[in-house]
Scaffold this motif. Structure first.
Motif, PDB file in Angstrom:
ATOM      1  N   LYS A  15       0.809  -1.220   0.000  1.00  0.00           N
ATOM      2  CA  LYS A  15       0.000   0.000   0.000  1.00  0.00           C
ATOM      3  C   LYS A  15       0.845   1.275   0.000  1.00  0.00           C
ATOM      4  O   LYS A  15       0.527   2.236  -0.672  1.00  0.00           O
TER       5      LYS A  15
ATOM      6  N   PRO B 161      -0.345   6.018  -5.238  1.00  0.00           N
ATOM      7  CA  PRO B 161      -0.964   7.341  -5.232  1.00  0.00           C
ATOM      8  C   PRO B 161      -2.360   7.282  -4.619  1.00  0.00           C
ATOM      9  O   PRO B 161      -2.999   6.237  -4.619  1.00  0.00           O
TER      10      PRO B 161
ATOM     11  N   PHE C 147     -13.622  -2.223  -7.589  1.00  0.00           N
ATOM     12  CA  PHE C 147     -12.754  -3.261  -7.018  1.00  0.00           C
ATOM     13  C   PHE C 147     -12.929  -3.356  -5.517  1.00  0.00           C
ATOM     14  O   PHE C 147     -13.610  -2.526  -4.897  1.00  0.00           O
ATOM     15  N   VAL C 148     -12.300  -4.364  -4.940  1.00  0.00           N
ATOM     16  CA  VAL C 148     -12.365  -4.580  -3.490  1.00  0.00           C
ATOM     17  C   VAL C 148     -11.050  -4.137  -2.865  1.00  0.00           C
ATOM     18  O   VAL C 148      -9.976  -4.502  -3.349  1.00  0.00           O
TER      19      VAL C 148
ATOM     20  N   GLN D 192      -6.939  -5.729   0.791  1.00  0.00           N
ATOM     21  CA  GLN D 192      -5.890  -5.825   1.803  1.00  0.00           C
ATOM     22  C   GLN D 192      -6.297  -5.209   3.141  1.00  0.00           C
ATOM     23  O   GLN D 192      -5.754  -5.564   4.178  1.00  0.00           O
TER      24      GLN D 192
ATOM     25  N   ARG E  40     -12.652   9.325   0.310  1.00  0.00           N
ATOM     26  CA  ARG E  40     -12.309   8.176  -0.513  1.00  0.00           C
ATOM     27  C   ARG E  40     -11.526   7.164   0.310  1.00  0.00           C
ATOM     28  O   ARG E  40     -10.795   6.338  -0.235  1.00  0.00           O
TER      29      ARG E  40
ATOM     30  N   THR F 218     -10.199   4.023   2.362  1.00  0.00           N
ATOM     31  CA  THR F 218     -10.348   2.588   2.087  1.00  0.00           C
ATOM     32  C   THR F 218     -11.165   1.890   3.182  1.00  0.00           C
ATOM     33  O   THR F 218     -11.623   0.767   2.980  1.00  0.00           O
TER      34      THR F 218
ATOM     35  N   SER G 272     -12.172   3.487  -9.431  1.00  0.00           N
ATOM     36  CA  SER G 272     -11.103   4.272 -10.056  1.00  0.00           C
ATOM     37  C   SER G 272     -11.400   4.503 -11.528  1.00  0.00           C
ATOM     38  O   SER G 272     -11.758   3.577 -12.254  1.00  0.00           O
TER      39      SER G 272
ATOM     40  N   LEU H 260      -3.349  -1.858  -5.995  1.00  0.00           N
ATOM     41  CA  LEU H 260      -2.380  -2.801  -5.447  1.00  0.00           C
ATOM     42  C   LEU H 260      -2.354  -4.087  -6.277  1.00  0.00           C
ATOM     43  O   LEU H 260      -3.391  -4.525  -6.791  1.00  0.00           O
TER      44      LEU H 260
HETATM   45  N1  SAH Z   1      -9.721   5.581  -6.505  1.00  0.00           N
HETATM   46  C1  SAH Z   1     -10.177   4.680  -5.470  1.00  0.00           C
HETATM   47  C2  SAH Z   1      -9.138   4.441  -4.374  1.00  0.00           C
HETATM   48  C3  SAH Z   1      -8.851   5.639  -3.528  1.00  0.00           C
HETATM   49  S1  SAH Z   1      -7.976   5.212  -2.081  1.00  0.00           S
HETATM   50  C4  SAH Z   1     -11.475   5.200  -4.872  1.00  0.00           C
HETATM   51  O1  SAH Z   1     -11.669   6.404  -4.850  1.00  0.00           O
HETATM   52  O2  SAH Z   1     -12.278   4.396  -4.424  1.00  0.00           O
HETATM   53  C5  SAH Z   1      -6.412   4.946  -2.838  1.00  0.00           C
HETATM   54  C6  SAH Z   1      -5.617   4.030  -1.983  1.00  0.00           C
HETATM   55  O3  SAH Z   1      -6.181   2.734  -2.059  1.00  0.00           O
HETATM   56  C7  SAH Z   1      -4.202   3.837  -2.449  1.00  0.00           C
HETATM   57  O4  SAH Z   1      -3.373   4.826  -1.897  1.00  0.00           O
HETATM   58  C8  SAH Z   1      -3.866   2.443  -1.947  1.00  0.00           C
HETATM   59  O5  SAH Z   1      -3.121   2.537  -0.779  1.00  0.00           O
HETATM   60  C9  SAH Z   1      -5.221   1.831  -1.624  1.00  0.00           C
HETATM   61  N2  SAH Z   1      -5.451   0.557  -2.289  1.00  0.00           N
HETATM   62  C10 SAH Z   1      -5.355   0.270  -3.613  1.00  0.00           C
HETATM   63  N3  SAH Z   1      -5.668  -1.028  -3.836  1.00  0.00           N
HETATM   64  C11 SAH Z   1      -5.971  -1.575  -2.615  1.00  0.00           C
HETATM   65  C12 SAH Z   1      -6.385  -2.862  -2.177  1.00  0.00           C
HETATM   66  N4  SAH Z   1      -6.541  -3.869  -3.036  1.00  0.00           N
HETATM   67  N5  SAH Z   1      -6.605  -3.067  -0.846  1.00  0.00           N
HETATM   68  C13 SAH Z   1      -6.431  -2.046   0.033  1.00  0.00           C
HETATM   69  N6  SAH Z   1      -6.064  -0.805  -0.312  1.00  0.00           N
HETATM   70  C14 SAH Z   1      -5.826  -0.568  -1.628  1.00  0.00           C
END
Ligand code: SAH
Length: 233
Positions: free
Chosen positions: A22, A26, A64-65, A68, A95, A97, A106, A129
């Protein structure tokens, strides 16, 4: 309450990404355009028919999920990094997590659709990720969804970027990293420029490491400048 039973979804695909942890990813897509990410559809969704016509769109929404961090649960208030890590806003005004349903969304550039062996989408600038399960893909429809007049709340405008320099050691390490992609240097600069440090940390002596591909990129930050110190395998 009718219709409020839990729902179950089956991932349609998985993300292959240079971001192996993580830290360093960005906080939104498009901040690091050099990040090349592949979305591989999994059976039975990996049929070329399922993406027919998609190549005509320049951008796609990826649902997506946050796999992590999904087990950590949620709280009504969160501290967005953009507010310095102190001020709180509601989880649904962020936004973050850490949400009741750990779903991410995204908007990413669609660079290619490869149906030669299963289905692979090449995505530019994603914030995902490695190993992220993907639930859905939708084409981005600019005439409905592009809203330049919109208010961005506490995230109006891009975050300030750091200047990135290279130590002699880091330049030598980069030259020796022959199995890294051609735009590895660009990726490193863009990742460090968006200042991956936690909001509350400002120690110019502290050495951080970001994992990109199979490399550990070590750097430090003083003021508005980041320096790449070394690139270890
Ligand atoms: N654009 C997306 C994600 C924003 S948060 C939204 O707005 O929903 C962005 C952060 O998600 C990243 O900095 C990364 O740390 C985290 N991230 C990306 N993939 C992830 C995953 N599979 N599990 C947990 N956190 C993740």
């Amino acid at each position: 309450m009718p219709h409020m039973q839990p729902v179950t979804f089956t991932p349609i695909g998985v993300i292959h990404s240079p971001y192996k942890e993580k830290f360093g990813i960005p906080r939104q897509p498009s901040l690091v355009p050099a990040a090349r990410i592949t979305l591989e559809l999994v059976p039975p969704f990996d049929h070329p028919d399922a993406v027919r016509g998609l190549e005509a769109f320049s951008h796609v929404w990826i649902s997506f999920v946050f796999h992590q961090t999904a087990a950590r649960g949620w709280t009504p208030l969160v501290r967005p990094p953009r507010l310095g890590g102190n001020a709180k806003v509601g989880v649904f005004a962020s936004r973050s997590t850490h949400r009741p349903n750990p779903l991410g969304l995204s908007l990413v550039e669609l660079l290619g659709v490869d149906t030669s062996n299963g289905v692979r989408l090449l995505l530019g600038g994603a914030d995902l990720l490695d190993g992220t399960p993907v639930l859905d893909i939708k084409p981005y429809i600019p005439f409905v969804e592009a809203r330049p007049e919109a208010q961005g709340g506490f995230v109006d405008g891009p975050p300030p970027a750091l200047a990135v320099s290279w130590s002699e050691q880091a330049s030598a390490d980069l030259a020796a990293a022959t199995d890294a992609p051609a735009d590895f240097a660009e990726l490193i600069v863009q990742v460090l420029a968006q200042d991956p440090r936690p909001a509350y940390q400002d120690d110019p002596e502290r050495i951080y490491g970001v994992r990109l591909y199979c490399y550990d990129v070590r750097f430090k930050v003083a003021g508005q400048s980041a320096q790449v110190l070394e690139i270890c395998r």
